[in-house]
Design an enzyme around this catalytic site. Structure first.
Site, mmCIF file in Angstrom:
data_model
loop_
_atom_site.group_PDB
_atom_site.id
_atom_site.type_symbol
_atom_site.label_atom_id
_atom_site.label_comp_id
_atom_site.label_asym_id
_atom_site.label_seq_id
_atom_site.Cartn_x
_atom_site.Cartn_y
_atom_site.Cartn_z
ATOM 1 N N CYS A 174 0.767 -1.496 0.175
ATOM 2 C CA CYS A 174 0.274 -0.308 0.236
ATOM 3 C C CYS A 174 0.909 0.715 0.460
ATOM 4 C CB CYS A 174 -0.553 0.333 1.019
ATOM 5 S SG CYS A 174 -0.384 -0.050 2.579
ATOM 6 N N CYS A 217 3.237 1.728 3.313
ATOM 7 C CA CYS A 217 4.474 1.052 2.573
ATOM 8 C C CYS A 217 5.566 1.650 2.043
ATOM 9 C CB CYS A 217 4.534 -0.310 1.777
ATOM 10 S SG CYS A 217 2.709 -0.744 2.669
ATOM 11 N N ASP A 227 3.254 19.272 -36.305
ATOM 12 C CA ASP A 227 5.066 20.292 -37.044
ATOM 13 C C ASP A 227 5.200 18.224 -38.024
ATOM 14 O OD1 ASP A 227 6.381 21.108 -37.931
ATOM 15 O OD2 ASP A 227 8.002 20.977 -36.923
#
Length: 507
Positions: free
Chosen positions: A14, A17, A420
């Site tokens: 998670c 951690c 471009d």
């Protein structure tokens, strides 16, 4: 001297951690920066190698309760491939746990609502214990030690929730006369959390798939020319700078280099996006993983491994994936207080309900467990990094290299895009629009195809008539004679229907 290393980190579940690992590394002397990515299970650390060392950093991560392995630059591709294999095994393992706990949970539910066994509660207790020991063991192994270290994470919330529900149910069953139990809650909650972890593992696995597909663009075999003129097939990983290689038509170029003999046309769309092959002669540079379109040629390897253009593209994508978007920084701050906040709210809930009901009762226990369990999903720290990993990887496959994650976060504000590019913007794949007969009478395409079909029709007609006469002569059955007419009927239909040529080209 400043140095940057990549570390593979296993065991994180998670955002908390991730925050703990980053803070531990940043607290070290000589460390300039540390970024940890949860979906990729990877950390990038910049430090002064005269003050600290790679081993010290790895040791700090291991002391935090995680596995850490250095990723060598020369082994980057193999590490990615191995990580994909490990992730697949992890997904299979989580699926096994999910299926076992789901089956046992169904049995627990049936015992609670359908099968009213004499010793039903004891059986439910045993099944719930099996679910905890097999499916939920990881929550306790990781979550409880983190709590004692003063660094609780999501696993801590899960372990406290299902653990307290199980212990309280056992207490009610053996030490009171109340016919209450929460074994069903333990089983179902564990199963649903495992389902979430399984889906999370699949999301992480798919997040790194784009990088793997980029690496798969590289060929696996090279034709090396040795001194006596013979050709040997070797793995691309064995190619050395200065090796002379033969590239055959239709093959991918094994590595970056220079043409030493012959000429060719090379499809470099993988790098340039230009669909028209580029002509190359002796002395021209060629890029690994691009395609030799027409003739064989020999080349000298100039760059190998992590120095090739393809490897540099992969490295740029990985670096982009490791960057944190501005919104992620906010998430990290919230994650630092989230788990502690949940624990405080759960404690307040228990105290308040206990005061209201005049003691420790189920009425106070159930809301407390609910607070712990509801806060367990890890979407808080997983959503943003996974979206960045998937977007940057998919973009690289489409030829778009994203260097900074801030660009992704700002992309929703785009209202116009300027290209471009000389000439027209195309799909990069020519298609036939029309064709003409270059000599003789200029015949319409539909007429040409119709004539072809009519020629086939005449051939089938002659063949069928011959077969019919032969059948009559041999006194064959009428059914076989009818069968011989099927080809002519089908060709007749196709010959005289309006045919629209499927060749449309927009060049």
């Amino acid at each position: 001297m400043k140095k940057t290393i990549n570390i593979k980190i296993d065991g994180m579940t998670c955002a908390s951690c991730v925050l703990h690992v980053e803070n531990d590394i940043k607290d070290m002397q000589g460390v300039y920066s540390a970024v940890v990515n949860l979906p990729l299970k990877r950390g990038d650390v910049s430090f002064d190698d005269e003050v600290t060392s790679e081993k010290d950093i790895v040791k700090v991560i291991k002391n935090a309760g995680f596995k850490a392995t250095l990723i060598e630059e020369k082994n980057r591709e193999s590490d990615i491939a191995n990580s994909q294999i490990e992730e697949k095994e992890n997904i299979k393992e989580r699926l096994r746990k999910l299926l076992v706990t789901a089956v046992l949970s169904v049995i627990v539910l049936l015992l609670g609502f359908v099968w009213k066994e004499h010793r039903g509660m004891e059986i439910m207790m045993v099944l719930s214990l099996i679910i905890i020991l097999y499916g939920g063991r990881g929550f306790f192994i990781k979550g409880i030690p983190d709590l004692f270290k003063g660094r609780p994470a999501m696993d801590t919330l899960v372990a406290l929730g299902i653990g307290s529900a199980f212990i309280y149910s056992v207490f009610l069953m053996y030490f009171t006369n109340k016919m209450e139990e929460y074994f069903m809650d333990v089983a179902i909650i564990t199963t649903f959390i495992l389902l979430g972890r399984y889906l999370e593992a699949r999301a992480k696995g798919s997040a790194g798939a784009a990088i793997k597909k980029l690496l798969e663009l590289s060929p696996k075999i090279a034709h090396r020319i040795i001194k006596n003129g013979e050709i040997e097939d070797i793995s691309v990983n064995r190619v050395q700078i200065g090796d002379v290689l033969l590239v055959k038509p239709g093959e991918k170029i094994p590595t970056d280099g220079v043409i030493t003999e012959g000429y060719c046309s090379i499809d470099e769309s993988m790098v340039t996006g230009e669909s028209i092959p580029t002509d190359k002669v002796v002395g021209d540079k060629v890029i690994g993983a691009t395609i030799n379109v027409n003739t064989s040629f020999t080349m000298e390897a100039r760059k190998i491994g992590s120095d090739t253009v393809l490897s540099q593209i992969v490295k740029m994508v990985q670096e982009a994936q490791m960057h944190k978007a501005p919104i992620q920084k906010i998430v990290d701050v919230v994650a630092g207080y989230f788990v502690w906040g949940v624990l405080v709210i759960a404690a307040i809930t228990f105290v308040v309900w206990s005061i209201i009901y005049g003691g420790i009762t189920s009425a106070g226990f159930v809301p407390t467990v609910a607070v712990l369990i509801i806060a367990c999903p890890c979407a808080l720290g997983l959503a943003t990094p996974i979206s960045i990993v998937v977007a940057s990887g998919k973009g690289a496959q489409l030829g778009i290299i994203i260097k900074k994650t801030e660009s992704l976060e700002k992309a929703h504000r785009i209202t116009a895009v300027a290209f471009d590019k000389t000439g027209t913007i195309t799909k990069g794949q020519p298609e036939v629009q029309e064709f003409k007969v270059l000599s003789g009478k200029d015949i319409d395409a539909v007429e040409t195809i119709t004539l072809v079909w009519f020629g086939l029709f005449l051939i089938a007609l002659i063949t069928t008539v011959g077969a019919l006469l032969w059948s009559l002569k041999m006194a064959e059955k009428p059914s076989k004679i009818f069968g011989s007419l099927i080809p002519i009927i089908l060709l007749f239909i196709f010959s005289y229907r309006k045919i629209n040529p499927p060749f449309t080209v927009y060049c």
